[in-house]
Design a protein around this motif. Structure first.
Motif, PDB file in Angstrom:
ATOM      1  N   PHE A 137     112.594   5.010  81.322  1.00  0.00           N
ATOM      2  CA  PHE A 137     113.386   4.192  81.755  1.00  0.00           C
ATOM      3  C   PHE A 137     114.419   5.343  83.054  1.00  0.00           C
ATOM      4  O   PHE A 137     115.294   4.986  83.694  1.00  0.00           O
ATOM      5  CB  PHE A 137     114.108   3.079  80.663  1.00  0.00           C
ATOM      6  N   LEU A 138     114.932   6.968  82.334  1.00  0.00           N
ATOM      7  CA  LEU A 138     114.756   7.709  82.805  1.00  0.00           C
ATOM      8  C   LEU A 138     114.361   7.285  84.243  1.00  0.00           C
ATOM      9  O   LEU A 138     115.555   8.020  85.685  1.00  0.00           O
ATOM     10  CB  LEU A 138     114.825   8.690  82.540  1.00  0.00           C
ATOM     11  N   TYR A 139     113.262   7.202  84.635  1.00  0.00           N
ATOM     12  CA  TYR A 139     112.520   7.727  85.962  1.00  0.00           C
ATOM     13  C   TYR A 139     113.290   6.223  86.763  1.00  0.00           C
ATOM     14  O   TYR A 139     113.691   5.975  88.561  1.00  0.00           O
ATOM     15  CB  TYR A 139     111.440   7.541  85.990  1.00  0.00           C
ATOM     16  N   LEU A 140     113.338   4.910  86.348  1.00  0.00           N
ATOM     17  CA  LEU A 140     113.769   3.865  86.675  1.00  0.00           C
ATOM     18  C   LEU A 140     115.084   3.859  87.170  1.00  0.00           C
ATOM     19  O   LEU A 140     115.455   4.074  88.834  1.00  0.00           O
ATOM     20  CB  LEU A 140     114.022   2.702  85.966  1.00  0.00           C
ATOM     21  N   THR A 141     115.962   4.565  86.710  1.00  0.00           N
ATOM     22  CA  THR A 141     117.276   4.962  86.335  1.00  0.00           C
ATOM     23  C   THR A 141     117.826   5.853  88.003  1.00  0.00           C
ATOM     24  O   THR A 141     118.474   5.924  88.237  1.00  0.00           O
ATOM     25  CB  THR A 141     118.425   5.533  85.294  1.00  0.00           C
ATOM     26  N   SER A 142     116.688   6.971  87.639  1.00  0.00           N
ATOM     27  CA  SER A 142     116.705   8.200  88.604  1.00  0.00           C
ATOM     28  C   SER A 142     116.717   7.864  90.109  1.00  0.00           C
ATOM     29  O   SER A 142     117.222   7.513  91.231  1.00  0.00           O
ATOM     30  CB  SER A 142     115.841   9.058  88.444  1.00  0.00           C
ATOM     31  N   PHE A 143     115.532   7.060  89.856  1.00  0.00           N
ATOM     32  CA  PHE A 143     114.594   6.938  91.647  1.00  0.00           C
ATOM     33  C   PHE A 143     114.938   5.006  91.705  1.00  0.00           C
ATOM     34  O   PHE A 143     114.294   5.503  92.896  1.00  0.00           O
ATOM     35  CB  PHE A 143     113.690   7.340  91.324  1.00  0.00           C
ATOM     36  N   LYS A 144     115.349   4.201  90.823  1.00  0.00           N
ATOM     37  CA  LYS A 144     115.753   2.874  91.093  1.00  0.00           C
ATOM     38  C   LYS A 144     114.423   2.400  91.704  1.00  0.00           C
ATOM     39  O   LYS A 144     114.140   1.545  92.126  1.00  0.00           O
ATOM     40  CB  LYS A 144     116.194   2.466  92.649  1.00  0.00           C
ATOM     41  N   TRP A 201     116.662  14.709  71.258  1.00  0.00           N
ATOM     42  CA  TRP A 201     115.083  14.893  71.422  1.00  0.00           C
ATOM     43  C   TRP A 201     114.669  14.620  70.421  1.00  0.00           C
ATOM     44  O   TRP A 201     113.409  14.248  69.883  1.00  0.00           O
ATOM     45  CB  TRP A 201     114.277  16.323  71.899  1.00  0.00           C
ATOM     46  N   LYS A 202     114.877  14.857  68.999  1.00  0.00           N
ATOM     47  CA  LYS A 202     114.268  14.646  67.370  1.00  0.00           C
ATOM     48  C   LYS A 202     113.940  13.140  67.546  1.00  0.00           C
ATOM     49  O   LYS A 202     113.703  12.621  66.323  1.00  0.00           O
ATOM     50  CB  LYS A 202     115.350  14.835  67.054  1.00  0.00           C
ATOM     51  N   ALA A 203     115.454  11.976  67.798  1.00  0.00           N
ATOM     52  CA  ALA A 203     115.097  10.815  67.398  1.00  0.00           C
ATOM     53  C   ALA A 203     113.343  10.094  68.466  1.00  0.00           C
ATOM     54  O   ALA A 203     113.141   9.141  67.916  1.00  0.00           O
ATOM     55  CB  ALA A 203     115.792   9.391  68.274  1.00  0.00           C
ATOM     56  N   VAL A 204     112.875  10.945  69.179  1.00  0.00           N
ATOM     57  CA  VAL A 204     111.666  10.592  69.823  1.00  0.00           C
ATOM     58  C   VAL A 204     110.310  11.792  70.729  1.00  0.00           C
ATOM     59  O   VAL A 204     109.105  11.242  70.421  1.00  0.00           O
ATOM     60  CB  VAL A 204     112.095   9.785  71.341  1.00  0.00           C
ATOM     61  N   GLY A 205     111.020  12.299  69.430  1.00  0.00           N
ATOM     62  CA  GLY A 205     109.662  13.897  69.357  1.00  0.00           C
ATOM     63  C   GLY A 205     108.832  14.011  69.252  1.00  0.00           C
ATOM     64  O   GLY A 205     107.275  14.364  69.495  1.00  0.00           O
ATOM     65  N   LYS A 206     108.274  12.437  67.964  1.00  0.00           N
ATOM     66  CA  LYS A 206     107.158  12.954  67.150  1.00  0.00           C
ATOM     67  C   LYS A 206     106.336  11.420  67.367  1.00  0.00           C
ATOM     68  O   LYS A 206     105.744  11.219  66.740  1.00  0.00           O
ATOM     69  CB  LYS A 206     107.903  13.207  65.628  1.00  0.00           C
ATOM     70  N   GLY A 241     108.921   5.869  76.929  1.00  0.00           N
ATOM     71  CA  GLY A 241     109.342   4.903  76.836  1.00  0.00           C
ATOM     72  C   GLY A 241     110.340   5.596  77.618  1.00  0.00           C
ATOM     73  O   GLY A 241     111.575   4.657  78.882  1.00  0.00           O
ATOM     74  N   ALA A 242     111.365   5.841  77.185  1.00  0.00           N
ATOM     75  CA  ALA A 242     112.246   7.179  77.416  1.00  0.00           C
ATOM     76  C   ALA A 242     111.969   7.449  79.037  1.00  0.00           C
ATOM     77  O   ALA A 242     113.429   7.765  79.741  1.00  0.00           O
ATOM     78  CB  ALA A 242     112.631   8.556  76.727  1.00  0.00           C
ATOM     79  N   PHE A 243     110.856   8.432  79.425  1.00  0.00           N
ATOM     80  CA  PHE A 243     110.052   8.638  80.360  1.00  0.00           C
ATOM     81  C   PHE A 243     110.921   8.153  81.723  1.00  0.00           C
ATOM     82  O   PHE A 243     111.302   7.743  82.571  1.00  0.00           O
ATOM     83  CB  PHE A 243     109.667   9.278  81.120  1.00  0.00           C
TER      84      PHE A 243
END
Length: 234
Positions: free
Chosen positions: A117-124, A101-106, A113-115
């Motif tokens: 692609f994680l959503y994409l991989t989780s729910f296709k 998280w330190k790499a994206v938190g600020k 962007g993280a959200f």
């Protein structure tokens, strides 16, 4: 905005005494009720939940710019919540999640962007994000000093609420255990003393129960009516 907390010692003796406290990020409070009982308590909520409630109360009070700021912060903290829930489902250690998280938190763009692609991989499928008009409105208020009116605040709040609830419904169907346990992980961290009492408030954006079905959620005007009724209680 203030939270209404029932004194646990009064409840134990059959009475009901309310203490009002200012919200905090950790949800931990020390208070003394009108009967003289001093107590420590923890209220189970995540940052995105309490920030949204603060935003709704700010609209009620006529602080529209502050309302947009709180609701925008709620949306960003929800993205973090989603990322952490999905990572936990993948059995990633909390310390490793914190390090990543330190790499994206600020930077909010990296979090978004993280959200995505994680959503994409989780729910296709790609998530439905806030409409561009609402993003532009938010940026003009936060970054360009635009003073919003009540109507646009409500439109923005409705858009954020619908976006968050749509994702919460997905999480409830696939990550229910992690969603429910997430509040315990926050409220009762290892190595810290247990509070004298703990309770879960009835939050607009729930994590301790199934979210309302699409189309059945209360809109911002209805939520504001609820705020008015609570205020009448004193």
């Amino acid at each position: 905005m203030k939270l209404r907390i029932n004194c646990p010692k009064c409840i134990g003796s059959g009475e009901q005494t309310v203490v009002k406290v200012e919200p905090t990020n950790d949800g931990r409070f020390e208070a003394t009720c009108s009967a003289g009982h001093h107590f420590k308590t923890t209220v189970g909520y995540h940052d995105f939940q309490i920030l949204f409630e603060i935003g709704v109360n700010a609209i009620h009070d006529g602080y529209y710019r502050e309302a947009v700021g709180s609701i925008a912060a709620s949306y960003e903290r929800f993205l973090e919540f989603f990322i952490r829930i999905v990572a936990k489902k993948s059995e990633i250690e909390a310390s490793a999640i914190d390090d990543a998280w330190k790499a994206v938190g600020k930077q909010s763009e990296r979090q978004l962007g993280a959200f995505v692609f994680l959503y994409l991989t989780s729910f296709k499928e790609a998530p439905k994000l806030l409409p561009n008009s609402r993003v532009t409105f938010r940026n003009e208020v936060i970054h360009k000093g635009k003073i919003p009116d009540r109507a646009n605040c409500i439109k923005y709040g409705d858009a954020v609420q619908q976006s968050i609830l749509s994702v919460l419904r997905k999480l409830w169907a696939t990550h229910q255990r992690e969603v429910i346990s997430s509040i315990n992980d926050k409220a009762f961290p290892e190595g810290e003393p247990m509070p004298e009492s703990f309770f879960l408030p009835w939050m607009t954006l729930p994590t301790n129960r199934e979210p309302t079905e699409a189309g059945e959620e209360r809109d911002l005007e209805s939520l504001l009516e609820g705020v008015a009724k609570v205020r009448e209680m004193g």
